[in-house]
Design a protein around this motif. Structure first.
Motif, PDB file in Angstrom:
ATOM      1  N   LYS A 158      -2.004 -55.264  20.707  1.00 18.42           N
ATOM      2  CA  LYS A 158      -0.950 -55.757  19.679  1.00 18.42           C
ATOM      3  C   LYS A 158      -0.452 -54.723  18.915  1.00 18.42           C
ATOM      4  CE  LYS A 158      -3.316 -60.469  18.956  1.00 18.42           C
ATOM      5  NZ  LYS A 158      -4.090 -61.100  18.080  1.00 18.42           N
ATOM      6  N   THR A 159      -0.881 -53.449  19.137  1.00 19.56           N
ATOM      7  CA  THR A 159      -0.219 -52.245  18.444  1.00 19.56           C
ATOM      8  C   THR A 159       0.925 -51.581  19.194  1.00 19.56           C
ATOM      9  OG1 THR A 159      -2.163 -51.848  17.121  1.00 19.56           O
ATOM     10  CG2 THR A 159      -0.390 -49.918  17.236  1.00 19.56           C
ATOM     11  N   SER A 160       1.973 -51.579  18.843  1.00 18.37           N
ATOM     12  CA  SER A 160       3.210 -51.191  19.763  1.00 18.37           C
ATOM     13  C   SER A 160       3.304 -49.595  19.342  1.00 18.37           C
ATOM     14  CB  SER A 160       4.526 -51.840  19.398  1.00 18.37           C
ATOM     15  OG  SER A 160       4.718 -51.516  18.244  1.00 18.37           O
ATOM     16  N   VAL A 161       4.064 -48.875  20.276  1.00 20.68           N
ATOM     17  CA  VAL A 161       4.355 -47.415  19.843  1.00 20.68           C
ATOM     18  C   VAL A 161       5.389 -47.319  18.658  1.00 20.68           C
ATOM     19  CG1 VAL A 161       5.739 -45.620  20.758  1.00 20.68           C
ATOM     20  CG2 VAL A 161       4.304 -46.601  22.196  1.00 20.68           C
ATOM     21  N   ASP A 162       6.060 -48.346  18.462  1.00 18.47           N
ATOM     22  CA  ASP A 162       7.124 -48.486  17.234  1.00 18.47           C
ATOM     23  C   ASP A 162       6.181 -48.538  16.043  1.00 18.47           C
ATOM     24  OD1 ASP A 162       9.500 -47.935  18.744  1.00 18.47           O
ATOM     25  OD2 ASP A 162       9.796 -50.132  18.953  1.00 18.47           O
ATOM     26  N   ASP A 163       5.228 -49.449  16.017  1.00 15.42           N
ATOM     27  CA  ASP A 163       4.190 -49.714  14.940  1.00 15.42           C
ATOM     28  C   ASP A 163       3.533 -48.241  14.574  1.00 15.42           C
ATOM     29  OD1 ASP A 163       4.777 -52.562  15.030  1.00 15.42           O
ATOM     30  OD2 ASP A 163       2.901 -52.895  16.183  1.00 15.42           O
ATOM     31  N   LEU A 164       3.174 -47.445  15.584  1.00 13.57           N
ATOM     32  CA  LEU A 164       2.407 -46.633  15.494  1.00 13.57           C
ATOM     33  C   LEU A 164       3.383 -45.181  14.709  1.00 13.57           C
ATOM     34  CD1 LEU A 164       0.342 -46.421  18.737  1.00 13.57           C
ATOM     35  CD2 LEU A 164      -0.622 -46.645  16.559  1.00 13.57           C
ATOM     36  N   ALA A 165       4.706 -45.297  15.170  1.00 13.89           N
ATOM     37  CA  ALA A 165       5.553 -44.248  14.810  1.00 13.89           C
ATOM     38  C   ALA A 165       5.716 -44.924  13.371  1.00 13.89           C
ATOM     39  CB  ALA A 165       6.685 -44.355  15.543  1.00 13.89           C
ATOM     40  N   ARG A 166       6.058 -45.905  12.904  1.00  9.90           N
ATOM     41  CA  ARG A 166       6.336 -46.355  11.551  1.00  9.90           C
ATOM     42  C   ARG A 166       5.311 -46.139  10.719  1.00  9.90           C
ATOM     43  NH1 ARG A 166       6.659 -51.331  12.631  1.00  9.90           N
ATOM     44  NH2 ARG A 166       8.769 -51.094  13.885  1.00  9.90           N
ATOM     45  N   GLU A 167       4.111 -46.357  10.923  1.00  8.82           N
ATOM     46  CA  GLU A 167       2.826 -46.181  10.245  1.00  8.82           C
ATOM     47  C   GLU A 167       2.605 -44.816   9.885  1.00  8.82           C
ATOM     48  OE1 GLU A 167      -0.742 -47.612   8.092  1.00  8.82           O
ATOM     49  OE2 GLU A 167       1.116 -48.507   8.933  1.00  8.82           O
ATOM     50  N   ALA A 168       2.885 -43.834  10.951  1.00 10.80           N
ATOM     51  CA  ALA A 168       2.723 -42.432  10.785  1.00 10.80           C
ATOM     52  C   ALA A 168       3.918 -41.784   9.986  1.00 10.80           C
ATOM     53  CB  ALA A 168       2.338 -41.857  12.155  1.00 10.80           C
ATOM     54  N   ARG A 169       5.140 -42.439   9.976  1.00 15.64           N
ATOM     55  CA  ARG A 169       6.290 -42.007   9.245  1.00 15.64           C
ATOM     56  C   ARG A 169       6.733 -40.977  10.252  1.00 15.64           C
ATOM     57  NH1 ARG A 169       4.138 -42.689   3.096  1.00 15.64           N
ATOM     58  NH2 ARG A 169       4.678 -44.782   3.043  1.00 15.64           N
ATOM     59  N   VAL A 170       6.885 -41.038  11.537  1.00 13.79           N
ATOM     60  CA  VAL A 170       7.400 -40.317  12.595  1.00 13.79           C
ATOM     61  C   VAL A 170       8.383 -41.095  13.263  1.00 13.79           C
ATOM     62  CG1 VAL A 170       5.484 -38.608  12.226  1.00 13.79           C
ATOM     63  CG2 VAL A 170       5.703 -40.013  14.181  1.00 13.79           C
ATOM     64  N   THR A 171       9.269 -40.147  14.171  1.00 12.78           N
ATOM     65  CA  THR A 171       9.867 -40.998  15.226  1.00 12.78           C
ATOM     66  C   THR A 171       9.199 -41.000  16.217  1.00 12.78           C
ATOM     67  OG1 THR A 171      10.596 -38.875  16.451  1.00 12.78           O
ATOM     68  CG2 THR A 171      11.993 -39.644  14.637  1.00 12.78           C
ATOM     69  N   THR A 172       9.486 -42.132  17.250  1.00 14.33           N
ATOM     70  CA  THR A 172       8.973 -42.458  18.483  1.00 14.33           C
ATOM     71  C   THR A 172       9.118 -41.154  19.053  1.00 14.33           C
ATOM     72  OG1 THR A 172      10.884 -43.469  19.437  1.00 14.33           O
ATOM     73  CG2 THR A 172       9.247 -44.713  18.500  1.00 14.33           C
ATOM     74  N   GLY A 173       9.943 -40.185  19.129  1.00 13.61           N
ATOM     75  CA  GLY A 173       9.928 -39.121  19.962  1.00 13.61           C
ATOM     76  C   GLY A 173       8.941 -38.235  19.779  1.00 13.61           C
ATOM     77  N   ALA A 174       8.816 -37.856  18.582  1.00  8.09           N
ATOM     78  CA  ALA A 174       7.623 -37.112  17.882  1.00  8.09           C
ATOM     79  C   ALA A 174       6.350 -37.661  18.346  1.00  8.09           C
ATOM     80  CB  ALA A 174       7.442 -37.152  16.258  1.00  8.09           C
ATOM     81  N   LEU A 175       6.066 -38.957  18.427  1.00  8.62           N
ATOM     82  CA  LEU A 175       4.898 -39.592  18.905  1.00  8.62           C
ATOM     83  C   LEU A 175       4.706 -39.071  20.513  1.00  8.62           C
ATOM     84  CD1 LEU A 175       3.246 -43.150  18.419  1.00  8.62           C
ATOM     85  CD2 LEU A 175       3.398 -42.035  20.847  1.00  8.62           C
ATOM     86  N   TYR A 176       5.662 -39.458  21.264  1.00 12.07           N
ATOM     87  CA  TYR A 176       5.618 -39.003  22.491  1.00 12.07           C
ATOM     88  C   TYR A 176       5.387 -37.553  22.899  1.00 12.07           C
ATOM     89  CZ  TYR A 176       6.429 -43.824  23.974  1.00 12.07           C
ATOM     90  OH  TYR A 176       6.469 -45.028  24.260  1.00 12.07           O
ATOM     91  N   HIS A 177       5.929 -36.587  21.823  1.00  8.80           N
ATOM     92  CA  HIS A 177       5.720 -35.055  22.087  1.00  8.80           C
ATOM     93  C   HIS A 177       4.271 -34.887  21.982  1.00  8.80           C
ATOM     94  CE1 HIS A 177       6.396 -30.915  21.502  1.00  8.80           C
ATOM     95  NE2 HIS A 177       5.616 -30.922  20.626  1.00  8.80           N
ATOM     96  N   HIS A 178       3.586 -35.417  21.084  1.00  7.47           N
ATOM     97  CA  HIS A 178       2.057 -35.424  21.107  1.00  7.47           C
ATOM     98  C   HIS A 178       1.164 -36.100  22.142  1.00  7.47           C
ATOM     99  CE1 HIS A 178       2.357 -32.806  17.298  1.00  7.47           C
ATOM    100  NE2 HIS A 178       3.464 -33.468  17.150  1.00  7.47           N
ATOM    101  N   PHE A 179       1.387 -37.287  22.178  1.00  9.54           N
ATOM    102  CA  PHE A 179       0.784 -38.451  23.067  1.00  9.54           C
ATOM    103  C   PHE A 179       1.520 -38.981  24.010  1.00  9.54           C
ATOM    104  CE2 PHE A 179      -1.287 -37.997  18.791  1.00  9.54           C
ATOM    105  CZ  PHE A 179      -2.654 -37.360  19.200  1.00  9.54           C
ATOM    106  N   PRO A 180       1.889 -38.379  25.353  1.00  9.97           N
ATOM    107  CA  PRO A 180       2.833 -38.944  26.289  1.00  9.97           C
ATOM    108  C   PRO A 180       2.800 -40.356  26.380  1.00  9.97           C
ATOM    109  CG  PRO A 180       1.074 -37.617  27.510  1.00  9.97           C
ATOM    110  CD  PRO A 180       0.899 -37.629  25.962  1.00  9.97           C
TER     111      PRO A 180
END
Length: 198
Positions: A34-56
């Motif tokens: 139930k947790t989306s990539v967008d949810d994670l990026a929003r919660e961490a206050r980063v972009t989805t691009g930054a998320l994928y940079h660290h975790f593909p």
């Protein structure tokens, strides 16, 4: 002497830590599916691009969260068992503290409910043993050296005990009465230890 981190390195480390913390909150609260990539990026206050940079992949972030939670539980279990009267009681109390943690809903969801399916059985077993196995072998050796346990093959016994704990936490998570299940598993683990006692 270690070199101080550059500003860039600090920012990278902070972003990664923010993503893992966000993953812990969301995976623990609502589960992996139930947790989306967008949810994670929003919660961490980063972009989805930054998320994928660290975790593909989202599963890679989940793995980092699993490792963090697992390490924390092992440390808290060791702390809870500190001051035990002997090495066997130390093991029993550490196991019981680990079982107590499995009653927490967020830990249940991450370590017990989601991890086997998200990580797959092989990777789940690898990570489950990665941090715990060496610590447990050391504790078994100490108990044997103190003349309290008779363990000819500590590595095998450690894996057997870890398997019992893993299955035990699954029983607790799926029980109608988790507290009663926890007590039954704890008693079973003490019985296993007694079987190796001198």
């Amino acid at each position: 002497m270690t070199e101080p981190l550059s500003l860039r390195d600090e920012q990278v480390a902070q972003t990664r830590a923010a993503l893992v913390a966000a993953g812990r909150r969301l995976f623990g609260g609502q589960g992996f599916a139930k947790t989306s990539v967008d949810d994670l990026a929003r919660e961490a206050r980063v972009t989805t691009g930054a998320l994928y940079h660290h975790f593909p992949r989202k599963a890679a972030l989940f793995e980092a969260v699993f490792e963090l939670v697992h390490r924390e539980l092992l440390m808290s279990a060791a702390e809870a068992a500190a001051g035990s009267p002997d090495e066997v009681e130390f093991l029993a109390r550490a196991f019981e503290a680990f079982l107590d943690s499995s009653l927490e809903p967020d830990i249940q969801r991450i370590l017990i409910i989601d991890a086997p399916s998200v990580l797959g059985p092989v990777r789940f077993a690898e990570l489950d043993e990665q941090y715990a196995s060496d610590m447990l072998v050391e504790a078994l050796n100490e108990a044997a050296a103190a003349g309290l346990l008779h363990v000819e093959d500590p590595e095998t016994v450690a894996r057997l005990l870890l398997g019992a704990l893993t299955r035990g936490t699954m029983m607790i998570a799926n029980a109608a009465d988790p507290r009663a299940a926890r007590d039954a598993v704890a008693a079973g683990v003490r019985t296993l230890l007694a079987g190796w006692s001198k």
